[in-house]
Motif scaffolding. Structure first.
Motif, short mmCIF file in Angstrom:
data_model
loop_
_atom_site.label_atom_id
_atom_site.label_comp_id
_atom_site.label_asym_id
_atom_site.label_seq_id
_atom_site.Cartn_x
_atom_site.Cartn_y
_atom_site.Cartn_z
N PHE A 75 0.93 -1.35 -0.14
CA PHE A 75 0.19 0.10 0.05
C PHE A 75 0.72 1.44 -0.14
CE2 PHE A 75 -2.94 -2.97 2.05
CZ PHE A 75 -3.98 -2.84 1.33
N LEU A 77 0.49 5.28 1.05
CA LEU A 77 -0.32 6.28 1.53
C LEU A 77 0.34 7.46 1.03
CD1 LEU A 77 -2.64 7.12 3.42
CD2 LEU A 77 -1.18 7.17 5.09
N LEU A 104 -5.12 6.22 -0.43
CA LEU A 104 -4.42 5.21 -0.19
C LEU A 104 -4.21 4.39 -1.58
CD1 LEU A 104 -3.01 3.23 1.94
CD2 LEU A 104 -5.30 2.14 1.96
N VAL A 143 -8.89 2.09 -0.84
CA VAL A 143 -7.86 2.39 -1.91
C VAL A 143 -8.57 3.15 -2.93
CG1 VAL A 143 -6.70 1.40 -3.92
CG2 VAL A 143 -6.84 0.18 -1.57
N ALA A 185 -0.92 4.67 10.96
CA ALA A 185 -1.75 4.61 9.68
C ALA A 185 -3.00 3.69 10.25
CB ALA A 185 -0.69 3.91 8.80
N LEU A 189 -6.80 4.67 9.66
CA LEU A 189 -7.68 4.10 8.51
C LEU A 189 -8.75 3.22 9.26
CD1 LEU A 189 -4.93 2.85 6.21
CD2 LEU A 189 -6.75 4.34 5.63
#
Length: 308
Positions: A75, A77, A104, A143, A185, A189
């Motif tokens: 991922f 960010l 993301l 995402v 993070a 999230l």
């Protein structure tokens, strides 16, 4: 840092190659109406990477070529640190990423970002996919969506910017920083309740992790050092030690190689000794493996790294 005497076009091409290599992200399109100027730096901590870029370009793209060549599924960010909204396309979505907002991304899929101006600024954090999925239920559904500034996510990006300005802190704190960034993070999230609770307190596991990391830091140069020897020195089971390290963002092997490569780079910059002697002093016992690992990590051959 670019060689002198390059044309404007050559300067851009050289920078774009460095950007693609060190950021492991994608390609840049330069602005056509202003001279090319850019600055970039990045820090690798195990499987986590922090980076920022500031320059006169209009588009950042990750094409299928980069997806295939890098094999990176982490991922990413990203925070728009510019002063104008950026338009981001990813997974069939197109969003407006306002200044300070985040998105993301998934690095095993193409994306683009453009805003029509001749200057872009952004900060990004690459996060290990398995760990983040274990911490945040349905993280994949986030995402490609704009994530508003504020809270733990913005704090994670502020922390990243601070570390990028003071990279020596990473050498001192090591992998604990990666664990802290993952916690921030994940909280931002929407971490699972049990994960959020653990992230807020950590407690005994955090103390044990610091002890394990201290031993690893002191003994990484031993050629036969292993996860088993690390666990024995810490008075813990090997399985527990591997769990601690994985939760903190990187495996034993990843951390061991990173410490050895950093030490080798430091010695190459400061020492006139033979490269083979430096390699073995850092714990490597295979010169060809070291050469491949060093070039992949730093973008230079060991010989080219002399004095740099």
């Amino acid at each position: 840092m670019l060689p002198q005497g390059l044309s404007e076009r050559q300067r851009f091409i050289r920078f774009a190659e460095l950007f693609e290599h060190f950021s492991n992200t994608g390609e840049l399109d330069p602005a056509s109406d202003v001279p090319f100027r850019a600055a970039m730096n990045s820090i690798h901590i195990g499987t986590t990477m922090l980076g920022r870029c500031d320059g006169s370009f209009v588009t950042v793209r990750r094409e299928k070529r980069q997806v295939i060549e890098t094999g990176d599924d982490r991922f990413c960010l990203v925070r728009n640190t510019g002063d104008r909204a950026s338009y981001v396309g990813h997974r069939g979505r197109e969003i407006s990423l306002r200044p300070g907002s985040m998105v993301l991304l998934k690095l095993d899929e193409p994306f683009f970002a453009a805003d029509g101006t001749n200057h872009k600024r952004f900060t990004n954090v690459h996060l290990p996919v398995a760990t983040l999925r274990a911490m945040v239920a349905d993280v994949d559904e986030l995402v490609g969506q704009e994530l508003a500034p504020g809270g733990a996510l913005s704090l994670a990006m502020d922390y990243s910017d601070l570390l990028l300005r003071h990279p020596a802190a990473v050498d001192e704190a090591g992998m604990a920083i990666a664990a802290h960034l993952l916690d921030l993070a994940a909280l931002g999230l929407g971490a699972r309740a049990d994960v959020a609770s653990a992230a807020r307190r950590r407690g005994l596991r955090a103390v044990r992790l610091q002890a394990v990391l201290a031993i690893l830091q002191a003994r990484f140069h031993e050629p036969d050092f292993s996860a088993h020897k690390l666990a024995a020195a810490a008075g813990l089971s090997e399985r527990y030690v591997n769990e601690l390290l994985f939760e903190a963002g990187a495996s034993f092997t990843t951390r061991l190689n990173e410490l050895r490569l950093r030490k080798a780079a430091d010695l190459l910059a400061r020492s006139e000794g033979r490269i083979s002697d430096i390699v073995f002093a850092c714990g490597f016992n295979d010169l060809s493996y070291f050469n491949r690992s060093f070039r992949r990590r730093f973008g230079l051959t060991p010989t080219a790294a002399r004095g740099r």
